[in-house]
Design an enzyme around this catalytic site. Structure first.
Site, PDB file in Angstrom:
ATOM      1  CE  LYS A 114      -3.180  -0.138   3.063  1.00  0.00           C
ATOM      2  NZ  LYS A 114      -4.077  -0.043   4.225  1.00  0.00           N
ATOM      3  CE  LYS A 126      -2.573  -1.363  10.981  1.00  0.00           C
ATOM      4  NZ  LYS A 126      -3.188  -0.420  10.026  1.00  0.00           N
ATOM      5  CG  ASP A 166      -6.085   0.026  11.968  1.00  0.00           C
ATOM      6  OD1 ASP A 166      -5.995   0.218  10.748  1.00  0.00           O
ATOM      7  OD2 ASP A 166      -6.672  -0.970  12.440  1.00  0.00           O
ATOM      8  CG  ASN A 241     -11.207   7.882  10.646  1.00  0.00           C
ATOM      9  OD1 ASN A 241     -10.678   7.466   9.622  1.00  0.00           O
ATOM     10  ND2 ASN A 241     -11.124   9.140  11.012  1.00  0.00           N
TER      11      ASN A 241
HETATM   12  P1  NDP Z   1     -12.779   2.652  13.935  1.00  0.00           P
HETATM   13  O1  NDP Z   1     -12.372   2.045  15.216  1.00  0.00           O
HETATM   14  O2  NDP Z   1     -12.924   4.126  13.837  1.00  0.00           O
HETATM   15  O3  NDP Z   1     -14.159   2.004  13.438  1.00  0.00           O
HETATM   16  C1  NDP Z   1     -14.308   0.642  13.220  1.00  0.00           C
HETATM   17  C2  NDP Z   1     -15.760   0.411  12.902  1.00  0.00           C
HETATM   18  O4  NDP Z   1     -15.948  -0.910  12.419  1.00  0.00           O
HETATM   19  C3  NDP Z   1     -16.669   0.554  14.112  1.00  0.00           C
HETATM   20  O5  NDP Z   1     -17.911   1.052  13.709  1.00  0.00           O
HETATM   21  C4  NDP Z   1     -16.806  -0.893  14.587  1.00  0.00           C
HETATM   22  O6  NDP Z   1     -17.974  -1.165  15.342  1.00  0.00           O
HETATM   23  C5  NDP Z   1     -16.894  -1.582  13.255  1.00  0.00           C
HETATM   24  N1  NDP Z   1     -16.576  -2.983  13.370  1.00  0.00           N
HETATM   25  C6  NDP Z   1     -15.476  -3.543  13.905  1.00  0.00           C
HETATM   26  N2  NDP Z   1     -15.575  -4.865  13.823  1.00  0.00           N
HETATM   27  C7  NDP Z   1     -16.765  -5.128  13.226  1.00  0.00           C
HETATM   28  C8  NDP Z   1     -17.437  -6.299  12.829  1.00  0.00           C
HETATM   29  N3  NDP Z   1     -16.893  -7.503  13.081  1.00  0.00           N
HETATM   30  N4  NDP Z   1     -18.640  -6.197  12.204  1.00  0.00           N
HETATM   31  C9  NDP Z   1     -19.201  -4.992  11.964  1.00  0.00           C
HETATM   32  N5  NDP Z   1     -18.603  -3.842  12.317  1.00  0.00           N
HETATM   33  C10 NDP Z   1     -17.403  -3.920  12.928  1.00  0.00           C
HETATM   34  O7  NDP Z   1     -11.724   2.109  12.845  1.00  0.00           O
HETATM   35  P2  NDP Z   1     -11.353   2.717  11.428  1.00  0.00           P
HETATM   36  O8  NDP Z   1     -12.571   3.282  10.796  1.00  0.00           O
HETATM   37  O9  NDP Z   1     -10.153   3.561  11.583  1.00  0.00           O
HETATM   38  O10 NDP Z   1     -10.890   1.406  10.647  1.00  0.00           O
HETATM   39  C11 NDP Z   1     -11.804   0.589   9.901  1.00  0.00           C
HETATM   40  C12 NDP Z   1     -11.026  -0.249   8.890  1.00  0.00           C
HETATM   41  O11 NDP Z   1     -10.292   0.608   8.009  1.00  0.00           O
HETATM   42  C13 NDP Z   1      -9.995  -1.215   9.475  1.00  0.00           C
HETATM   43  O12 NDP Z   1      -9.922  -2.368   8.661  1.00  0.00           O
HETATM   44  C14 NDP Z   1      -8.694  -0.444   9.330  1.00  0.00           C
HETATM   45  O13 NDP Z   1      -7.562  -1.300   9.293  1.00  0.00           O
HETATM   46  C15 NDP Z   1      -8.922   0.229   7.993  1.00  0.00           C
HETATM   47  N6  NDP Z   1      -8.081   1.394   7.719  1.00  0.00           N
HETATM   48  C16 NDP Z   1      -8.110   2.473   8.560  1.00  0.00           C
HETATM   49  C17 NDP Z   1      -7.331   3.574   8.279  1.00  0.00           C
HETATM   50  C18 NDP Z   1      -7.413   4.832   9.081  1.00  0.00           C
HETATM   51  O14 NDP Z   1      -6.841   5.835   8.628  1.00  0.00           O
HETATM   52  N7  NDP Z   1      -8.085   4.861  10.210  1.00  0.00           N
HETATM   53  C19 NDP Z   1      -6.387   3.572   7.129  1.00  0.00           C
HETATM   54  C20 NDP Z   1      -6.526   2.431   6.246  1.00  0.00           C
HETATM   55  C21 NDP Z   1      -7.321   1.372   6.585  1.00  0.00           C
HETATM   56  P3  NDP Z   1     -17.876  -1.360  16.953  1.00  0.00           P
HETATM   57  O15 NDP Z   1     -17.821   0.026  17.484  1.00  0.00           O
HETATM   58  O16 NDP Z   1     -19.123  -2.099  17.271  1.00  0.00           O
HETATM   59  O17 NDP Z   1     -16.630  -2.149  17.213  1.00  0.00           O
END
Ligand code: NDP
Length: 445
Positions: A114, A126, A166, A241
């Site tokens: 990436k 990571k 993350d 996020n």
């Molecule tokens: P957050 O912690 O902000 O949000 C994660 C979200 O996903 C929450 O709403 C959480 O719900 C939900 N979630 C987690 N597990 C599950 C599941 N098994 N089923 C349904 N919903 C689920 O994380 P991010 O938004 O930062 O990250 C999300 C994804 O994006 C990850 O895969 C991360 O690796 C990827 N990513 C993030 C980046 C970033 O800049 N933040 C960069 C590149 C990739 P709940 O609150 O119930 O746990």
């Protein structure tokens, strides 16, 4: 898979037993690389693949802290410094109870390619912990972060390893981590972490960048078929996020985003999700998504179940790995899905990816589609190095250029290697060749 690569893959899997997600990520990359090794035998002679699958350094440490009841809690911390051929290790920290070494290694391995695709000088790494911030007070989160950094600080630095957020690690956690790093080292080393607050070295657009970038990348895929987000029915998984900012950007591009989820269930809002309300509930109050359906007339909440049942022409999985299986993919295909852009890392299971590709659905893999977050982290590092801060508009334009560039590089590479429209192959080969060339040039490292 090419027989030479299958033999290497089997050795790598045997050396890393029980790490299912890491095995999955390795297999997916190896399946793309046969044609590269036909053209570049020097990669095989130099054992580049074997070296790439072995992290340069893996750190596992104890994180003791005290909860609000005065009880001692113990968590496990990880940092996998996977590959520094292109620059300092760069990649987020994940705080979630599911975190283990295999998950951190899968994420770190994906991050190498990436980061190469962004065109920025950053290597791959990571980290994280099995600490669960949900339901914890601010004081508990701060004490955990301080203890975590008390060990991590000795392994990181702006020229060594630069963590970011993350799952479970956002602006609040980065603040506590940065404060403790500064206190221990007595240095105001802004470039040691990204995702910082705006007044203390952060970059505008960094919070939005992953979600925005996923939508920009997906829009570029749609354009190849004369389409765009305008008028699409979009479903997003997650409500963190990445998900929130993907929803916001898809709406500015003219789509109606009708559903999103958390790990308890999903909401459907046919009128289009109210982003300010969603942000208030999830980011300010840190409440559960169910609350949205209580406050928003016409919205409904479905406990459990699959958000993909809401039906979409564009699907953006933005929650976590392996959240979209073959059954959900088949249902999306039957419902007429046109494009899938992975905002999360490896959210689609291999049978889901196969179902999308067999049906001609545009499919953008996470290592390309969600690279906007780390790319903007690299822009944050640039601003820190020059003691500058850029406007929102300038930074967003840079992000857009980077995402369009990644899309075009993946598309051109897929074409060059005889698989036009295969963004998985394009992303894997374009990222791999860049890192492999740098590793060979730097000798046996
Ligand atoms: P957050 O912690 O902000 O949000 C994660 C979200 O996903 C929450 O709403 C959480 O719900 C939900 N979630 C987690 N597990 C599950 C599941 N098994 N089923 C349904 N919903 C689920 O994380 P991010 O938004 O930062 O990250 C999300 C994804 O994006 C990850 O895969 C991360 O690796 C990827 N990513 C993030 C980046 C970033 O800049 N933040 C960069 C590149 C990739 P709940 O609150 O119930 O746990």
């Amino acid at each position: 898979m090419d027989a030479r690569l299958a033999a290497i893959r089997d050795t790598v899997l045997a050396r890393n037993p029980g790490e299912g997600e890491f095995h999955q990520a390795i297999t997916e990359v190896f399946e793309s690389l046969g044609p590269v090794h036909d053209r570049h035998p020097e990669f095989l002679h130099g054992a580049v693949l074997e070296r790439l699958c072995e992290p340069e350094r893996q750190i596992i440490f104890r994180v003791p802290w005290t909860d609000d009841q005065g009880q001692v809690q113990i968590n496990r911390g990880f940092r996998v410094e996977f590959n520094s051929a292109l620059g300092p290790y760069k990649g987020g920290l994940r705080f979630h109870p599911s975190v283990n070494l295999g998950i951190v290694k899968f994420l770190g391995y994906e991050q190498i390619f990436k980061n190469a695709l962004t065109g920025m000088p950053i290597g791959g790494g990571k980290g994280g912990s099995d600490f669960d911030p949900r339901g914890r007070s601010d004081g508990e989160v701060m004490r955990f972060c301080q203890s975590f950094m008390t060990e991590l600080y000795r392994h990181i630095g702006e020229y060594t390893d630069v963590p970011a957020g993350d799952i479970g690690v956002g602006g609040r956690e980065i603040g506590y981590l940065f404060g403790q790093y500064k206190r221990i080292t007595n240095r105001y080393e802004s470039g040691v972490l990204t995702g910082k607050g705006i007044s203390w070295g952060g970059s505008l657009v960094r919070p939005e960048a992953t979600g925005f970038g996923t939508v920009i990348f997906t829009n570029e895929m749609l354009k190849t078929r004369g389409l765009s987000f305008d008028g699409q029915r979009v479903v997003v998984s997650g409500s963190g996020n990445v998900a929130i900012n993907a929803i916001a950007k898809a709406q500015t591009f003219g789509a109606t985003v009708v559903a999103c989820s958390d790990s308890s269930g999903y909401i459907v809002d046919e009128a289009g999700i109210d982003v300010p309300l969603l942000k208030e509930i999830k980011e300010v109050e840190r409440a559960r998504l169910k609350e949205y359906s209580v406050r928003r007339p016409g919205a409904r909440y479905v406990e459990g179940g699959s958000v993909w049942d809401a039906g979409a022409t564009v699907a953006l999985p933005c929650a976590t790995q392996n959240e979209l299986d073959g059954g959900a993919a088949a249902a999306l295909v039957r419902g007429g899905v046109l494009a899938v852009g992975e905002g999360a890392n490896m959210p689609c299971m291999p049978d889901a990816v196969a179902a999308f590709q067999a049906d001609g659905v545009l499919f953008g893999p996470g290592k390309a589609a969600n690279a906007g977050g780390v790319a903007t982290s690299a822009l944050e590092m640039q601003q820190n190095a020059s003691r500058d801060s850029w406007s929102f508009e300038h930074t967003e334009n840079r992000l857009t250029d980077i995402m369009v560039g990644i899309h075009d590089a993946c598309a051109a590479t897929a074409e060059e290697y005889g698989s036009p429209g295969d963004y998985v192959l394009g992303a894997n080969i374009a990222g791999f060749v860049k890192v492999a060339d740098a590793m060979l040039a730097q000798g046996l490292i």
